[in-house]
Design a protein around this motif. Structure first.
Motif, PDB file in Angstrom:
ATOM      1  N   ALA A   1      17.146 -11.820 -23.869  1.00 47.56           N
ATOM      2  CA  ALA A   1      16.684 -12.378 -22.591  1.00 47.56           C
ATOM      3  C   ALA A   1      16.626 -11.303 -21.511  1.00 47.56           C
ATOM      4  O   ALA A   1      15.654 -11.219 -20.738  1.00 47.56           O
ATOM      5  N   VAL A   2      17.653 -10.448 -21.444  1.00 47.03           N
ATOM      6  CA  VAL A   2      17.654  -9.364 -20.452  1.00 47.03           C
ATOM      7  C   VAL A   2      16.533  -8.380 -20.737  1.00 47.03           C
ATOM      8  O   VAL A   2      15.843  -7.912 -19.818  1.00 47.03           O
ATOM      9  N   TRP A   3      16.329  -8.056 -21.998  1.00 40.67           N
ATOM     10  CA  TRP A   3      15.248  -7.131 -22.364  1.00 40.67           C
ATOM     11  C   TRP A   3      13.897  -7.716 -21.960  1.00 40.67           C
ATOM     12  O   TRP A   3      13.026  -6.995 -21.458  1.00 40.67           O
ATOM     13  N   THR A   4      13.698  -9.009 -22.156  1.00 48.03           N
ATOM     14  CA  THR A   4      12.436  -9.653 -21.785  1.00 48.03           C
ATOM     15  C   THR A   4      12.215  -9.596 -20.281  1.00 48.03           C
ATOM     16  O   THR A   4      11.104  -9.300 -19.809  1.00 48.03           O
ATOM     17  N   VAL A   5      13.269  -9.861 -19.508  1.00 48.56           N
ATOM     18  CA  VAL A   5      13.146  -9.824 -18.044  1.00 48.56           C
ATOM     19  C   VAL A   5      12.788  -8.410 -17.577  1.00 48.56           C
ATOM     20  O   VAL A   5      11.920  -8.221 -16.718  1.00 48.56           O
ATOM     21  N   CYS A   6      13.450  -7.404 -18.149  1.00 47.32           N
ATOM     22  CA  CYS A   6      13.180  -6.025 -17.739  1.00 47.32           C
ATOM     23  C   CYS A   6      11.777  -5.572 -18.130  1.00 47.32           C
ATOM     24  O   CYS A   6      11.176  -4.747 -17.433  1.00 47.32           O
ATOM     25  N   ARG A   7      11.234  -6.128 -19.214  1.00 46.12           N
ATOM     26  CA  ARG A   7       9.877  -5.754 -19.616  1.00 46.12           C
ATOM     27  C   ARG A   7       8.830  -6.511 -18.794  1.00 46.12           C
ATOM     28  O   ARG A   7       7.766  -5.960 -18.492  1.00 46.12           O
ATOM     29  N   LEU A   8       9.120  -7.743 -18.447  1.00 40.82           N
ATOM     30  CA  LEU A   8       8.168  -8.502 -17.631  1.00 40.82           C
ATOM     31  C   LEU A   8       8.129  -8.010 -16.193  1.00 40.82           C
ATOM     32  O   LEU A   8       7.095  -8.109 -15.526  1.00 40.82           O
ATOM     33  N   PHE A   9       9.254  -7.474 -15.708  1.00 43.46           N
ATOM     34  CA  PHE A   9       9.327  -6.983 -14.328  1.00 43.46           C
ATOM     35  C   PHE A   9       9.790  -5.529 -14.363  1.00 43.46           C
ATOM     36  O   PHE A   9      10.967  -5.225 -14.125  1.00 43.46           O
ATOM     37  N   PRO A  10       8.897  -4.611 -14.670  1.00 44.83           N
ATOM     38  CA  PRO A  10       9.302  -3.200 -14.824  1.00 44.83           C
ATOM     39  C   PRO A  10       9.723  -2.542 -13.519  1.00 44.83           C
ATOM     40  O   PRO A  10      10.333  -1.468 -13.559  1.00 44.83           O
ATOM     41  N   ARG A  11       9.411  -3.153 -12.382  1.00 46.52           N
ATOM     42  CA  ARG A  11       9.768  -2.559 -11.100  1.00 46.52           C
ATOM     43  C   ARG A  11      11.075  -3.097 -10.542  1.00 46.52           C
ATOM     44  O   ARG A  11      11.341  -2.961  -9.341  1.00 46.52           O
ATOM     45  N   LEU A  12      11.892  -3.693 -11.375  1.00 49.47           N
ATOM     46  CA  LEU A  12      13.200  -4.141 -10.915  1.00 49.47           C
ATOM     47  C   LEU A  12      14.028  -2.946 -10.451  1.00 49.47           C
ATOM     48  O   LEU A  12      13.957  -1.865 -11.043  1.00 49.47           O
ATOM     49  N   PRO A  13      14.794  -3.097  -9.389  1.00 48.19           N
ATOM     50  CA  PRO A  13      15.634  -1.972  -8.940  1.00 48.19           C
ATOM     51  C   PRO A  13      16.595  -1.538 -10.040  1.00 48.19           C
ATOM     52  O   PRO A  13      17.045  -2.338 -10.860  1.00 48.19           O
ATOM     53  N   ALA A  14      16.905  -0.264 -10.042  1.00 50.28           N
ATOM     54  CA  ALA A  14      17.800   0.260 -11.075  1.00 50.28           C
ATOM     55  C   ALA A  14      19.171  -0.397 -11.013  1.00 50.28           C
ATOM     56  O   ALA A  14      19.799  -0.638 -12.050  1.00 50.28           O
ATOM     57  N   ALA A  15      19.649  -0.690  -9.806  1.00 52.23           N
ATOM     58  CA  ALA A  15      20.966  -1.329  -9.682  1.00 52.23           C
ATOM     59  C   ALA A  15      20.959  -2.721 -10.316  1.00 52.23           C
ATOM     60  O   ALA A  15      21.932  -3.124 -10.959  1.00 52.23           O
ATOM     61  N   LEU A  16      19.847  -3.451 -10.147  1.00 51.85           N
ATOM     62  CA  LEU A  16      19.761  -4.779 -10.748  1.00 51.85           C
ATOM     63  C   LEU A  16      19.677  -4.687 -12.267  1.00 51.85           C
ATOM     64  O   LEU A  16      20.324  -5.462 -12.988  1.00 51.85           O
ATOM     65  N   ARG A  17      18.876  -3.756 -12.776  1.00 55.29           N
ATOM     66  CA  ARG A  17      18.796  -3.584 -14.228  1.00 55.29           C
ATOM     67  C   ARG A  17      20.145  -3.158 -14.793  1.00 55.29           C
ATOM     68  O   ARG A  17      20.548  -3.605 -15.873  1.00 55.29           O
TER      69      ARG A  17
END
Length: 255
Positions: free
Chosen positions: A23-39
Motif C-alpha cells: 500500500a505504501v509503495w502504491t501511494v509513493c508511485r501514484l504521488f511521486p512528488r510527495l515530500p521526502a519527510a512524508l515518504r
C-alpha cells in the motif's frame, strides 16, 4: 510459545506487513512528488507494522447469550406386535465384525509436520544469528574508527559547526572528528553522538560544501534518526526472508 505458534506469528506478520508495504509503495508511485519527510514516515510506519505483527494480541472475552432451554423429547413408545408386550428388553450384543486397528498414519503425519516446523524455525534462527553477528562486528568496527579518529582542529570548521548547532537548536553539540578510514560523512553513537568527516574531504571541499555536509549530519540528530532507524533495522533483520521488508528498509534509507 510453541513452534507452531512462532511460525504462525511470523506468517501472519509477514502477510499483514507485506500488504501494508504494498500500500505504501502504491501511494509513493501514484504521488511521486510527495515530500521526502512524508515518504520517510510512510516507510518507517511500514517497517513498524511488520514488527507490531509479532506482538501477540490479548484475548477479548465476548458476552454470550444464555443457551435456549429446549423441552426434552417425549419418550418413544415401544411397538407391540399383536398387542403382545415382549417378555424382556433386548440388549445389543457384541458386534460380529472385529473393530479395525487404530490408524498409524495420523501420528506419522503429525511427526512429519513437527519436524518441518522445527527445520523452518532452525533456519530462521540461524539466519537471525548470522545477521546479528554481522551487526555486532560492524558496531565494533565503527567504535574502533571513532576511537582512532582525531578531533577537527581547523578553527573555521569548528566555528561553522557551532553556528549550525545553534541554528538547529542542538544544545549539546556532538564531537566533530576527522578520519581517514571513512569515505563519506556520517554520524554515529546514541548516547554520545559523533560526527565523522573524511580527512580527504576537508582538504577537497569548499567552505560552503563543508557547511552543507555538517548541516546534513546534524539534522539527523535533530530528527532523532539514530533512534528511529532501529525500527527499519530490526524489521530488515527479523524478516530477512521477506523481500518486501528489505524494500521498506531500503526506501526508508533513501527517503
Amino acid at each position: 510459545m510453541s513452534g507452531w505458534g512462532i511460525v504462525g506469528t511470523l506468517v501472519r506478520a509477514s502477510l499483514e506487513g507485506g500488504l501494508f508495504v504494498v500500500a505504501v509503495w502504491t501511494v509513493c508511485r501514484l504521488f511521486p512528488r510527495l515530500p521526502a519527510a512524508l515518504r520517510c514516515g510512510l516507510w518507517w510506519a511500514a517497517c513498524l507494522k511488520l514488527l507490531l505483527g509479532l506482538v501477540p494480541l490479548p484475548a477479548v472475552r465476548l458476552p454470550l447469550l444464555p443457551a435456549v432451554e429446549r423441552a426434552a423429547p417425549a419418550a418413544e413408545q415401544p411397538l407391540y406386535v399383536g398387542n403382545v408386550a415382549p417378555s424382556r428388553t433386548l440388549t445389543p450384543g457384541p458386534s460380529p465384525f472385529p473393530s479395525p486397528p487404530p490408524s498409524q498414519g495420523e501420528g506419522k503425519r503429525i511427526s512429519f509436520r513437527e519436524v518441518g516446523v522445527s527445520s523452518v524455525l532452525s533456519l530462521w534462527f540461524l539466519g537471525l544469528l548470522i545477521l546479528c553477528g554481522k551487526a555486532v562486528l560492524q558496531l565494533r568496527e565503527t567504535q574502533r574508527i571513532v576511537r582512532s579518529a582525531e578531533p577537527v582542529r581547523e578553527g573555521w570548521v569548528r566555528a561553522a559547526f557551532a553556528a549550525i548547532c545553534e541554528r538547529l537548536g542542538i544544545r549539546r553539540a556532538p564531537d566533530l572528528r576527522g578520519s581517514g578510514e571513512v569515505r563519506t560523512p556520517q554520524v554515529t553513537g546514541l548516547a554520545q553522538p559523533v560526527v565523522l568527516i573524511p580527512r580527504a574531504g576537508l582538504e577537497r571541499m569548499t567552505p560552503p560544501e563543508i557547511a552543507m555536509t555538517l548541516c546534513h549530519e546534524l539534522v539527523h540528530l535533530r530528527r532523532k534518526d539514530l533512534w528511529l532507524g532501529w525500527v527499519p533495522a530490526l524489521a530488515h533483520r527479523i524478516f530477512f526472508f521477506h523481500p518486501l521488508a528489505a524494500l521498506a528498509a531500503r526506501e526508508y534509507a533513501i527517503a
